[in-house]
Design a protein around this motif. Structure first.
Motif, PDB file in Angstrom:
ATOM      1  N   LEU A  86      -9.308  55.988 -36.656  1.00 45.27           N
ATOM      2  CA  LEU A  86      -9.806  55.618 -37.808  1.00 45.27           C
ATOM      3  C   LEU A  86     -10.996  56.611 -37.808  1.00 45.27           C
ATOM      4  CD1 LEU A  86     -10.154  51.825 -37.911  1.00 45.27           C
ATOM      5  CD2 LEU A  86      -9.192  53.222 -39.793  1.00 45.27           C
ATOM      6  N   ALA A  87     -11.799  57.001 -36.598  1.00 44.57           N
ATOM      7  CA  ALA A  87     -12.731  57.751 -36.181  1.00 44.57           C
ATOM      8  C   ALA A  87     -12.390  59.318 -36.786  1.00 44.57           C
ATOM      9  CB  ALA A  87     -13.422  57.605 -35.095  1.00 44.57           C
ATOM     10  N   LEU A  88     -11.292  59.621 -36.405  1.00 39.18           N
ATOM     11  CA  LEU A  88     -10.758  61.037 -36.362  1.00 39.18           C
ATOM     12  C   LEU A  88     -10.542  61.309 -38.036  1.00 39.18           C
ATOM     13  CD1 LEU A  88      -9.723  63.740 -35.526  1.00 39.18           C
ATOM     14  CD2 LEU A  88      -7.428  62.399 -35.176  1.00 39.18           C
ATOM     15  N   ILE A  89     -10.067  60.150 -38.684  1.00 39.48           N
ATOM     16  CA  ILE A  89      -9.674  60.351 -40.211  1.00 39.48           C
ATOM     17  C   ILE A  89     -11.163  60.520 -40.705  1.00 39.48           C
ATOM     18  CG2 ILE A  89      -8.753  59.413 -42.208  1.00 39.48           C
ATOM     19  CD1 ILE A  89      -6.423  58.267 -40.345  1.00 39.48           C
ATOM     20  N   ALA A  90     -12.079  59.481 -40.356  1.00 40.34           N
ATOM     21  CA  ALA A  90     -13.384  59.699 -41.113  1.00 40.34           C
ATOM     22  C   ALA A  90     -14.063  61.063 -40.964  1.00 40.34           C
ATOM     23  CB  ALA A  90     -14.274  58.567 -40.369  1.00 40.34           C
ATOM     24  N   LYS A  91     -13.822  61.580 -39.704  1.00 43.61           N
ATOM     25  CA  LYS A  91     -14.315  62.737 -39.153  1.00 43.61           C
ATOM     26  C   LYS A  91     -13.616  63.837 -40.124  1.00 43.61           C
ATOM     27  CE  LYS A  91     -14.759  66.195 -35.228  1.00 43.61           C
ATOM     28  NZ  LYS A  91     -13.827  67.193 -35.830  1.00 43.61           N
ATOM     29  N   ASP A  92     -12.336  63.924 -40.429  1.00 38.55           N
ATOM     30  CA  ASP A  92     -11.736  64.822 -41.510  1.00 38.55           C
ATOM     31  C   ASP A  92     -12.286  64.565 -42.857  1.00 38.55           C
ATOM     32  OD1 ASP A  92     -10.077  65.803 -39.443  1.00 38.55           O
ATOM     33  OD2 ASP A  92      -8.335  64.645 -39.804  1.00 38.55           O
ATOM     34  N   HIS A  93     -12.889  63.537 -43.063  1.00 37.08           N
ATOM     35  CA  HIS A  93     -13.431  63.383 -44.411  1.00 37.08           C
ATOM     36  C   HIS A  93     -14.927  63.667 -44.491  1.00 37.08           C
ATOM     37  CE1 HIS A  93      -9.654  61.583 -45.424  1.00 37.08           C
ATOM     38  NE2 HIS A  93     -10.063  61.713 -46.698  1.00 37.08           N
ATOM     39  N   GLY A  94     -15.451  64.313 -43.506  1.00 35.55           N
ATOM     40  CA  GLY A  94     -16.905  64.604 -43.328  1.00 35.55           C
ATOM     41  C   GLY A  94     -17.698  63.828 -42.235  1.00 35.55           C
ATOM     42  N   ALA A  95     -17.097  63.006 -41.890  1.00 33.40           N
ATOM     43  CA  ALA A  95     -18.131  61.821 -40.907  1.00 33.40           C
ATOM     44  C   ALA A  95     -18.472  62.686 -39.429  1.00 33.40           C
ATOM     45  CB  ALA A  95     -17.275  60.668 -40.875  1.00 33.40           C
ATOM     46  N   LEU A  96     -19.600  62.320 -39.157  1.00 37.61           N
ATOM     47  CA  LEU A  96     -19.953  63.033 -37.787  1.00 37.61           C
ATOM     48  C   LEU A  96     -19.970  61.782 -36.847  1.00 37.61           C
ATOM     49  CD1 LEU A  96     -22.838  65.105 -39.482  1.00 37.61           C
ATOM     50  CD2 LEU A  96     -20.965  66.118 -38.054  1.00 37.61           C
ATOM     51  N   ILE A  97     -19.369  62.200 -35.644  1.00 38.83           N
ATOM     52  CA  ILE A  97     -19.421  61.209 -34.873  1.00 38.83           C
ATOM     53  C   ILE A  97     -20.100  61.664 -33.531  1.00 38.83           C
ATOM     54  CG2 ILE A  97     -17.530  59.941 -33.492  1.00 38.83           C
ATOM     55  CD1 ILE A  97     -16.975  59.788 -36.372  1.00 38.83           C
ATOM     56  N   TYR A  98     -20.742  60.856 -33.018  1.00 40.04           N
ATOM     57  CA  TYR A  98     -21.829  60.853 -31.797  1.00 40.04           C
ATOM     58  C   TYR A  98     -21.620  59.836 -30.700  1.00 40.04           C
ATOM     59  CZ  TYR A  98     -24.310  63.653 -35.186  1.00 40.04           C
ATOM     60  OH  TYR A  98     -24.480  65.012 -36.118  1.00 40.04           O
ATOM     61  N   GLU A  99     -20.950  60.219 -29.737  1.00 40.17           N
ATOM     62  CA  GLU A  99     -20.652  59.196 -28.679  1.00 40.17           C
ATOM     63  C   GLU A  99     -21.749  59.269 -27.592  1.00 40.17           C
ATOM     64  OE1 GLU A  99     -16.643  60.705 -27.745  1.00 40.17           O
ATOM     65  OE2 GLU A  99     -16.008  58.689 -27.779  1.00 40.17           O
ATOM     66  N   SER A 100     -21.969  58.504 -26.425  1.00 45.27           N
ATOM     67  CA  SER A 100     -22.729  58.451 -25.657  1.00 45.27           C
ATOM     68  C   SER A 100     -24.392  58.601 -26.369  1.00 45.27           C
ATOM     69  CB  SER A 100     -22.754  59.552 -24.530  1.00 45.27           C
ATOM     70  OG  SER A 100     -21.671  59.321 -23.855  1.00 45.27           O
ATOM     71  N   ASN A 101     -24.346  58.058 -27.459  1.00 43.70           N
ATOM     72  CA  ASN A 101     -25.749  57.999 -28.249  1.00 43.70           C
ATOM     73  C   ASN A 101     -26.182  56.729 -28.728  1.00 43.70           C
ATOM     74  OD1 ASN A 101     -27.554  59.668 -29.613  1.00 43.70           O
ATOM     75  ND2 ASN A 101     -26.531  59.715 -31.595  1.00 43.70           N
ATOM     76  N   PRO A 102     -26.923  55.953 -28.125  1.00 43.89           N
ATOM     77  CA  PRO A 102     -27.387  54.788 -28.394  1.00 43.89           C
ATOM     78  C   PRO A 102     -28.604  54.701 -29.263  1.00 43.89           C
ATOM     79  CG  PRO A 102     -28.199  55.070 -26.167  1.00 43.89           C
ATOM     80  CD  PRO A 102     -27.127  56.180 -26.581  1.00 43.89           C
ATOM     81  N   VAL A 103     -28.482  53.813 -30.525  1.00 46.91           N
ATOM     82  CA  VAL A 103     -29.514  53.578 -31.208  1.00 46.91           C
ATOM     83  C   VAL A 103     -30.874  53.499 -30.645  1.00 46.91           C
ATOM     84  CG1 VAL A 103     -30.477  52.399 -33.459  1.00 46.91           C
ATOM     85  CG2 VAL A 103     -28.184  53.305 -33.476  1.00 46.91           C
ATOM     86  N   LEU A 104     -32.012  53.940 -30.980  1.00 39.84           N
ATOM     87  CA  LEU A 104     -33.136  53.495 -30.200  1.00 39.84           C
ATOM     88  C   LEU A 104     -33.950  52.788 -30.970  1.00 39.84           C
ATOM     89  CD1 LEU A 104     -34.186  56.901 -28.572  1.00 39.84           C
ATOM     90  CD2 LEU A 104     -32.943  55.105 -27.370  1.00 39.84           C
ATOM     91  N   GLU A 105     -33.832  53.215 -32.282  1.00 37.80           N
ATOM     92  CA  GLU A 105     -35.132  52.224 -33.285  1.00 37.80           C
ATOM     93  C   GLU A 105     -34.419  52.702 -34.623  1.00 37.80           C
ATOM     94  OE1 GLU A 105     -39.726  51.876 -34.696  1.00 37.80           O
ATOM     95  OE2 GLU A 105     -39.191  53.140 -33.064  1.00 37.80           O
ATOM     96  N   VAL A 106     -34.375  51.560 -35.606  1.00 41.18           N
ATOM     97  CA  VAL A 106     -34.178  51.726 -37.063  1.00 41.18           C
ATOM     98  C   VAL A 106     -35.666  51.622 -37.526  1.00 41.18           C
ATOM     99  CG1 VAL A 106     -32.946  50.792 -39.087  1.00 41.18           C
ATOM    100  CG2 VAL A 106     -31.912  50.459 -36.804  1.00 41.18           C
ATOM    101  N   HIS A 107     -35.654  52.753 -38.547  1.00 45.59           N
ATOM    102  CA  HIS A 107     -37.309  52.869 -39.173  1.00 45.59           C
ATOM    103  C   HIS A 107     -37.180  52.339 -40.376  1.00 45.59           C
ATOM    104  CE1 HIS A 107     -38.673  55.278 -35.824  1.00 45.59           C
ATOM    105  NE2 HIS A 107     -37.412  55.819 -35.813  1.00 45.59           N
ATOM    106  N   ILE A 108     -38.247  51.403 -40.718  1.00 41.94           N
ATOM    107  CA  ILE A 108     -38.368  50.545 -42.060  1.00 41.94           C
ATOM    108  C   ILE A 108     -39.817  51.161 -42.488  1.00 41.94           C
ATOM    109  CG2 ILE A 108     -38.492  48.589 -43.364  1.00 41.94           C
ATOM    110  CD1 ILE A 108     -36.762  47.511 -41.435  1.00 41.94           C
ATOM    111  N   GLY A 109     -39.702  51.676 -43.666  1.00 42.78           N
ATOM    112  CA  GLY A 109     -40.989  51.969 -44.409  1.00 42.78           C
ATOM    113  C   GLY A 109     -41.647  51.308 -45.578  1.00 42.78           C
ATOM    114  N   ASP A 110     -42.019  51.620 -46.552  1.00 46.10           N
ATOM    115  CA  ASP A 110     -42.864  50.743 -47.598  1.00 46.10           C
ATOM    116  C   ASP A 110     -41.671  50.040 -48.256  1.00 46.10           C
ATOM    117  OD1 ASP A 110     -44.835  52.094 -47.134  1.00 46.10           O
ATOM    118  OD2 ASP A 110     -44.818  53.755 -48.710  1.00 46.10           O
ATOM    119  N   GLU A 111     -41.955  48.828 -48.836  1.00 51.70           N
ATOM    120  CA  GLU A 111     -41.050  47.821 -49.260  1.00 51.70           C
ATOM    121  C   GLU A 111     -39.835  47.413 -48.444  1.00 51.70           C
ATOM    122  OE1 GLU A 111     -40.007  49.337 -53.155  1.00 51.70           O
ATOM    123  OE2 GLU A 111     -42.195  49.173 -54.032  1.00 51.70           O
TER     124      GLU A 111
END
Length: 855
Positions: free
Chosen positions: A175-200
Motif C-alpha cells: 500500500l505504501a509503495l503504491i502510494a509512493k508511486d502516486h507521489g506520496a513521500l514515505i518517512y520511516e524511523s521518523n516519529p511525530v514530535l508535535e502537531v502545531h495548531i494556530g489561529d481558530e
C-alpha cells in the motif's frame, strides 16, 4: 516487477530530509495509515506518511495474525460495506503484488441457542451475496471435515468462504509503495514530535524527528499511540480520543500432528468458548479472548512511548488454553509454543473511530479498530478519503463510526480502562441494539435516578447515560438495576409482560418516562431565525410557542439529524435531538455558524435539564392539576411549547410532543428542582393510576405508528423523500440539500421506507426480529429491516425497513403487488406492508396528526 521494487525500497531507507509541505501528513505505518495514504494519494493528494519504526512492522499490525473477516460477520450494513471494500482492495492487490493471500474461509462454532441463532442470522444475510455459505448441524459431518476438532457439543457450524489470511506487513508495504508511486513521500524511523495548531485551532504543520512539514491536514492513524501526540495549543496538550490500548495473547506453535490440515483449512471461531484457531501446513495460531485475560496497558512516564509493554503470562492465558485444548485436543501434542502478547486500541462501543476532531480543524483520526483492523481499515481508508475530499462518503454511512458519536467523558482514561477489556473480550461477538456492557456504568444519571431505581427501573446505558428500559413489578433494593448482555433472540424476552403493562398505561391512562438523555441545545442570537431556516428543511419561522419537527439535511439530501425546534422568543429556540447526536449536531451547527458568519450562540444544555415524558389520555388532566393551566386542545394543542410553573418550581419548558404519537407532554425541568417536581407528579398521578414506563415501551409505541428514529432507521443515506417525510420539507425557502431533494422528487426514488406487519409469528417460540433482517418479494431480496418491536395493539411483530428497486424505482404498484416475506434467522414469515401509519384505535388523539408521522 513490483515485488522487486518493494524489496529494494524496504531496505534502502534513502529518505533523510523532510518535505517542506504536504496536503496531508499521515502518522502511522500500520494498516490504517497505509490505507488512508494509499486512498488519498490515488485521489491526487500530496501525502507525507511518517512512521516511527518501519512500515507495517510495529504496533497492532506487526503483531497481527493476518486474519480478515468477511462482511457477513457484521450485523450493521455500514460495517458490511466497509468490510467488503477492504476485501475488494486486498483481493485487487493480491492479483498484482507478491504477498501471502489465502482465501481459506472461516468456520464459526455454536454450542448454545443464543449463538446458534446468531449463526442463522449470519447465514440469512450471507446467502444473499454468496451461495457457498454453509450451515452444518450434524456433528458426524463436522468431524468428518475437521477430524482434529472435538465437536460433540457443537449444535451448529457456519462456514463463511470469503474470509482471508494474509501477510499484514507485506500488505502495508505494498500500500505504501503504491502510494509512493502516486507521489506520496514515505518517512520511516521518523516519529511525530508535535502537531502545531494556530489561529481558530487550525492545523498548520507537524514537527517530526527529520524536520518540520507544513500542512493543514493531519491524520492520526497511529494505532495504540493515537491521541498521544503533543499539541501544545490544546488544554490537555493532545487530542483526546475515545480509544484505549489493551493486550491480548495468542500462541504460535508448530503444525498440528495430522495430515488433515493445509493452508486452505478454514479459520475456526468457537463463539461460546471465545477462542480462535488458525492451523496451516506449517504452523498453528490460536487465541483466546476471555475478559480476565485482557489487560489495559499501563502508562509509563519519562519515555518516548507512553505505554509499558507487558511480558507474556501463561497464568493469565491459562483459561483460554484449557478451552483451546478441549476444542482441539491435538494442540496438547505440540511440544513447543510461543505465547505472544498483541496490542490493539479499543473503543467503548466496539466500533472504529474516524473523522475530523472537534478539538482542532484539520486534525483527523482513524483509530480504535477493536481487533478488526485488517477487516475494516482498507474500507475505512476509502471512507475517510471521501470525507476529506468530498465531505460525504459514498461507500457507507459514517454515523456509526464517526468520531462525533463520543463526548469528552468517553476519552477519560479511567472510563476507558474500565470499559475496554470487556469490549476486547467481545472481539468475535455480534452486538445488537439491545446489548448493554456491564463495565463503566452509573456515570451520567438524572437527579431522580435513585427514585427511579427504587420504583423498579432496569437501566440501560446510552452515551454514558443511564435511562430506564423497563420497570420490574416488585423491585428489591439490593438487586442489580443495570442491564448487561442483550435480549434473548428467541421467544419472549424477560421484560415482555412488564412492557405490556407499561404500554397499556400509556395508551389508556398515563405513563411517566424519563427522557433526560436526549440532546438539548439553546440557540439564540440576531441571526437565529435565518441561520436555522438554512440548516433545517422544515419551516421553523413559526410563531413563538410553536414546536416544529424537522430534519437537518446535508448537501446530498440525507439526514444529518432529525430534531424538534421550539421557538421560545423572537431570537431564541430550544432544540431537542437524539441522544447519540450530542456532539455531532453541535459540531455541524458550529461549522455552519462559521461558514455563514451567523450571529448566533449555540449552547449544549443536555446536562441542565431533567426531561419527563407524560404519555396517555389522562396526561391532559394530570398536567392541568399540577400546573393550574388549561391543557385543552385549544389552549395547548400538539406541537406547542410554553414555559410553566409546577408548584413552587419555575423555568420548566413544556412541549406537547411525546415522540411516540400518543397525547402527552415532555417537560424539561431545571435539575435543581427536578426532585420536587417529580414528587408532585407522582402524588397527583395517583388519581389517574399513573405508572412508570421505560424506553422499551416508547419503542413499541413509536414503531406501531411508523415513527422512524435517527441512527436506527434514518441516517445520512436516507432522505425525507425515501422515508415519507417530504411533507415536512418547505421548498419555498433555501436550505442545505434543497437542490438534491428537488432532483430526487423529479426523478423518483429507488428506495422506500415501509412498515412491515409480520404474520404467523409465534412470539413464544420463534426467533425475534432485531433489525437487519432480509425483506423478500416473491422470493427475491429487496431490502432490509432497520428496527423492530412487538405491536401490542396490532397484535404482531412490527418492523420498519426499506424496499429497494434500483432498476425501475419503488412505485405504489411495487409495494402493493407481490408476496412479501421477512427472513428471521433462517425462518421466513409473510408480512403486510404499510407505506403510511396504520389506523389505530386511539383513545387520546383529537386528530390524525397525533399519530400519523407520514402522509
Amino acid at each position: 516487477m513490483i515485488g522487486h521494487r518493494l524489496a529494494k525500497w524496504r531496505w534502502s531507507r534513502s529518505y533523510t530530509t523532510a518535505v517542506a509541505n504536504a496536503d496531508v501528513v499521515v502518522c502511522g505505518g500500520g494498516i490504517s495509515g497505509t490505507s488512508i495514504a494509499y486512498h488519498l494519494a490515488k485521489r491526487g493528494k500530496k501525502v507525507a506518511l511518517v512512521e516511527k519504526d518501519s512500515i507495517g512492522c510495529s504496533g497492532a499490525t506487526g503483531l497481527s495474525a493476518g486474519l480478515v473477516s468477511a462482511p457477513i460477520f457484521w450485523q450493521d450494513t455500514s460495517l458490511q460495506a466497509i468490510a467488503q471494500a477492504s476485501l475488494d482492495l486486498y483481493s485487487h492487490l493480491a492479483k498484482t503484488c507478491k504477498f501471502r493471500y489465502v482465501k481459506c474461509g472461516r468456520t464459526y462454532l455454536a454450542s448454545s441457542m443464543a449463538n446458534e441463532i446468531l449463526l442463522r442470522r449470519m447465514y440469512s444475510r450471507g446467502v444473499v451475496h454468496n451461495d457457498k455459505v454453509e450451515l452444518l448441524d450434524c456433528q458426524s459431518e463436522m468431524l468428518e471435515r475437521w477430524p482434529f476438532l472435538q465437536t460433540e457439543d457443537v449444535q451448529l457450524a457456519l462456514y463463511s468462504p470469503e474470509d482471508v489470511a494474509l501477510d499484514p506487513v507485506a500488505l502495508c508495504q505494498h500500500l505504501a509503495l503504491i502510494a509512493k508511486d502516486h507521489g506520496a513521500l514515505i518517512y520511516e524511523s521518523n516519529p511525530v514530535l508535535e502537531v502545531h495548531i494556530g489561529d481558530e485551532k487550525q492545523v498548520y504543520g507537524v514537527s517530526t524527528k527529520m524536520g518540520f512539514i507544513e500542512t493543514s491536514h493531519f491524520v492520526d492513524a497511529a494505532g495504540i499511540w493515537a491521541g498521544s501526540h503533543l499539541v501544545k495549543a490544546l488544554p490537555h496538550q493532545h487530542v483526546q480520543t475515545a480509544a484505549y490500548p489493551c493486550t491480548y495473547s495468542y500462541i504460535h506453535t508448530s503444525k498440528l500432528p495430522t495430515g488433515s490440515v493445509s493452508d486452505m483449512t478454514p479459520i475456526f471461531n468457537d463463539l461460546d468458548g471465545n477462542i480462535m484457531l488458525r492451523t496451516t501446513s506449517f504452523k498453528t495460531l490460536c487465541a483466546g479472548f476471555s475478559e480476565e485475560s485482557i489487560r489495559p496497558l499501563a502508562r509509563q512516564t519519562g519515555s518516548a512511548t507512553p505505554w509499558q509493554h507487558p511480558e507474556p503470562d501463561w497464568n493469565v492465558f491459562d483459561s483460554n488454553l484449557e478451552k483451546l485444548i478441549s476444542r482441539c485436543p491435538m494442540l496438547g501434542e505440540c511440544n513447543h509454543g510461543d505465547l505472544i502478547v498483541g496490542m490493539e486500541a479499543y473503543t467503548p462501543d466496539k466500533l472504529p473511530t474516524i473523522g475530523e476532531s472537534s478539538q482542532a480543524k484539520g486534525y483527523w483520526v482513524m483509530c480504535g479498530m477493536n481487533g478488526q483492523g485488517l477487516s475494516l481499515a482498507g474500507g475505512l481508508g476509502k471512507v475517510l478519503g471521501e470525507l476529506m475530499c468530498e465531505s460525504q462518503s459514498s461507500t457507507a454511512d459514517v454515523a456509526r463510526v464517526d468520531v462525533g458519536r463520543f463526548i469528552d467523558l468517553h476519552a477519560n482514561s479511567q472510563y476507558l480502562i474500565g470499559r475496554t477489556p470487556e469490549v476486547a473480550a467481545l472481539t468475535y461477538s455480534n452486538l445488537y441494539h439491545s446489548h448493554q456492557c456491564h463495565t463503566a456504568r452509573n456515570l451520567r444519571m438524572a437527579p431522580i435516578y435513585h427514585q427511579l431505581r427504587d420504583a423498579g427501573a432496569v437501566f440501560g446505558e446510552i452515551m454514558g447515560y443511564e435511562r430506564p428500559l423497563w420497570f420490574e413489578k416488585t423491585a428489591k433494593s439490593e438487586r442489580n438495576a443495570l442491564m448487561s448482555g442483550q435480549d434473548s433472540l428467541v421467544g419472549k424476552p424477560d421484560w415482555f409482560e412488564r412492557v405490556a403493562s407499561e404500554y397499556e398505561a400509556c395508551r389508556e391512562r398515563v405513563g411517566l418516562m424519563d427522557m433526560s438523555s436526549f440532546s438539548k441545545y439553546d440557540i439564540t442570537g440576531e441571526d437565529a431565525v435565518e441561520y436555522l431556516q438554512f440548516l433545517c428543511s422544515a419551516n421553523v419561522d413559526e410563531p413563538i410557542g410553536t414546536t416544529v419537527y424537522t430534519g437537518m439535511q446535508h448537501q446530498k439530501g440525507g439526514y444529518v439529524t432529525d430534531c424538534t425546534l421550539s421557538r421560545l422568543g423572537d431570537k431564541k429556540f430550544f432544540m431537542v435531538a437524539p441522544t447519540i447526536q450530542q456532539e455531532r449536531v453541535l459540531v455541524w451547527m458550529k461549522k455552519w455558524q462559521a461558514i455563514l458568519k451567523a450571529r448566533v450562540h449555540v449552547q449544549d444544555v443536555t446536562g441542565a435539564y431533567t426531561a419527563l415524558d407524560m404519555i396517555g389520555p389522562s396526561s391532559r388532566y394530570l398536567m392541568g392539576d399540577i400546573t393550574g393551566l388549561s391543557m385543552s386542545s385549544n389552549d395547548f394543542p400538539t406541537f406547542r411549547c410554553q414555559e410553566i410553573n409546577i408548584g413552587m418550581a419555575t423555568g420548566i419548558r413544556a412541549i406537547s410532543v411525546t415522540h411516540c404519537g400518543e397525547l402527552g407532554w415532555v417537560i424539561y425541568i431545571p435539575n435543581e428542582v427536578a426532585q420536587n417536581v417529580y414528587e408532585k407528579i407522582l402524588e397527583a398521578g395517583k388519581e389517574y393510576s399513573l405508572q412508570h414506563a421505560g424506553y422499551y415501551t416508547l419503542r413499541q409505541l413509536r414503531i406501531e405508528k411508523f415513527y422512524v428514529y435517527w441512527g436506527q432507521d434514518i441516517n445520512a443515506t436516507v432522505t425525507p423523500v425515501e422515508c415519507g417525510r417530504l411533507f415536512r420539507v418547505d421548498f419555498k425557502k433555501d436550505f442545505i440539500g434543497k437542490k438534491a431533494l428537488e432532483e430526487q422528487v423529479e426523478r423518483g426514488v429507488s428506495k422506500r421506507f415501509v412498515q412491515l406487519l409480520v404474520d404467523g409469528h409465534d412470539k413464544e417460540t420463534d426467533p425475534w426480529p432485531q433489525g437487519g433482517e432480509t425483506i423478500l418479494k416473491d422470493g427475491r431480496p429487496v431490502g432490509l429491516t432497520t428496527s423492530a418491536a412487538y405491536g401490542f395493539t396490532l397484535g404482531c411483530q412490527v418492523c420498519i425497513g426499506y424496499v429497494e428497486n434500483k432498476e425501475f424505482g419503488v412505485s405504489p404498484e411495487f409495494v402493493s403487488s407481490g408476496h412479501f416475506e421477512i427472513d428471521i434467522a433462517g425462518k421466513r414469515f409473510s408480512c403486510r406492508l404499510n407505506v403510511h401509519s396504520p389506523s389505530l384505535p386511539m383513545i387520546s388523539s383529537e386528530h390524525p396528526l397525533h399519530y400519523r408521522p407520514t402522509q
